[in-house]
Design a protein around this motif. Structure first.
Motif, mmCIF file in Angstrom:
data_model
loop_
_atom_site.group_PDB
_atom_site.id
_atom_site.type_symbol
_atom_site.label_atom_id
_atom_site.label_comp_id
_atom_site.label_asym_id
_atom_site.label_seq_id
_atom_site.Cartn_x
_atom_site.Cartn_y
_atom_site.Cartn_z
ATOM 1 N N ASP A 1 0.842 -1.202 0.000
ATOM 2 C CA ASP A 1 0.000 0.000 0.000
ATOM 3 C C ASP A 1 0.874 1.248 0.000
ATOM 4 O OD1 ASP A 1 -2.225 -1.540 -0.004
ATOM 5 O OD2 ASP A 1 -2.744 -1.236 2.104
ATOM 6 N N HIS B 1 -3.311 0.395 -3.656
ATOM 7 C CA HIS B 1 -2.985 -1.008 -3.337
ATOM 8 C C HIS B 1 -2.327 -1.587 -4.582
ATOM 9 C CE1 HIS B 1 -3.404 -5.070 -1.671
ATOM 10 N NE2 HIS B 1 -3.710 -5.428 -2.917
ATOM 11 N N HIS C 1 -4.999 5.556 -0.593
ATOM 12 C CA HIS C 1 -3.731 4.882 -0.930
ATOM 13 C C HIS C 1 -3.902 4.103 -2.227
ATOM 14 C CE1 HIS C 1 -5.942 1.542 0.942
ATOM 15 N NE2 HIS C 1 -5.152 0.732 0.261
ATOM 16 N N GLU D 1 -9.987 -1.901 2.327
ATOM 17 C CA GLU D 1 -8.877 -1.213 2.992
ATOM 18 C C GLU D 1 -9.207 0.257 3.236
ATOM 19 O OE1 GLU D 1 -5.513 -1.928 0.408
ATOM 20 O OE2 GLU D 1 -5.109 -3.884 1.325
HETATM 21 ZN ZN LIG Z 1 -3.514 -3.121 0.272
#
Ligand SMILES: [Zn+2]
Length: 228
Positions: free
Chosen positions: A127, A207, A205, A199
């Motif tokens: 991440d 992934h 973020h 997530e």
């Molecule tokens: Zn992730």
């Protein structure tokens, strides 16, 4: 007395004769033994194929095997050396998000806590934490294989780099690419967001996953991320 003398003489003669025979017998026996030994030795020398060669061969085989193993080791080492000597073929990714901080690490061998799903689980990618809207770029040249969107993984772009190597960019905010599009290294794919519901608690973020021959692969095999 004469009888005794003659008897003793006879015994002496007999003994002498006996000793002579015994000596001859001993000599003959010794010669015969020497011959026998010599013959056996000769047979051994002459018939190594039957008697000695197998032993020698076994030993040689062992030696050869050892040598062979050594050779193989050498070859293996050479192969490794060769592998190490061909870094030009090694693919090196650039970071998919510039100046990103690595959040959750790749962890397929150990379970890591998911603050979103409230459980320990594996993490199939790396991440890259960044502000929402930050550009996500192709880590290597390739072709866009798919652009998918599902609530669990969010907007996801998969890029095929050939030779079974693919990179997967999940939790994107928007996609800047189309399926079949050719990408150069560093070309923008999309933007960072928290679209990956699985997530979402980790914040915005990317992934990032690497897939080699259909199997999840450690991205650090290709990435040279130093900043965290
Ligand atoms: Zn992730």
């Amino acid at each position: 007395m004469n009888k005794i003398k003659s008897g003793a003489k006879k015994v002496g003669q007999f003994l002498r004769k006996n000793i002579y025979y015994v000596l001859i017998f001993c000599c003959v026996a010794a010669i015969a033994t020497m011959f026998t030994v010599a013959m056996v030795q000769q047979n051994r020398d002459e018939t190594p194929v039957i008697n000695q060669k197998p032993d020698l061969d076994d030993n040689n085989d062992d030696n050869q095997n050892q040598d062979g193993n050594n050779d193989n080791d050498d070859n293996d080492n050479n192969d490794n050396d060769n592998d190490e000597q061909t870094p030009p073929q090694k693919i090196t990714f650039i970071n998919p998000v510039e100046d990103a901080v690595v959040g959750k690490e790749f962890s397929m061998d150990a379970l890591v806590w998911s603050s979103t799903l409230k459980q320990y689980m594996t993490h199939s990618g790396v991440d890259f934490m960044a502000e929402e809207g930050t550009a996500v770029v192709a880590v290597y040249g390739g072709t866009v294989e798919s652009v998918t969107n599902d609530t669990l993984n969010g907007l996801t772009v998969t890029v095929n780099h050939g030779n079974g190597l693919k990179t997967i960019y999940g939790s994107l905010g928007e996609s800047k690419v189309e399926v079949g599009q050719t990408l150069t290294q560093g070309q923008q794919i999309g933007t960072v967001s928290d679209s990956c519901l699985a997530e979402s608690a980790d914040g915005s973020h990317l992934h990032f996953e690497v897939n080699l021959n259909g199997e999840i692969t450690d991205p650090y095999e290709y990435l040279t991320v130093s900043e965290k």
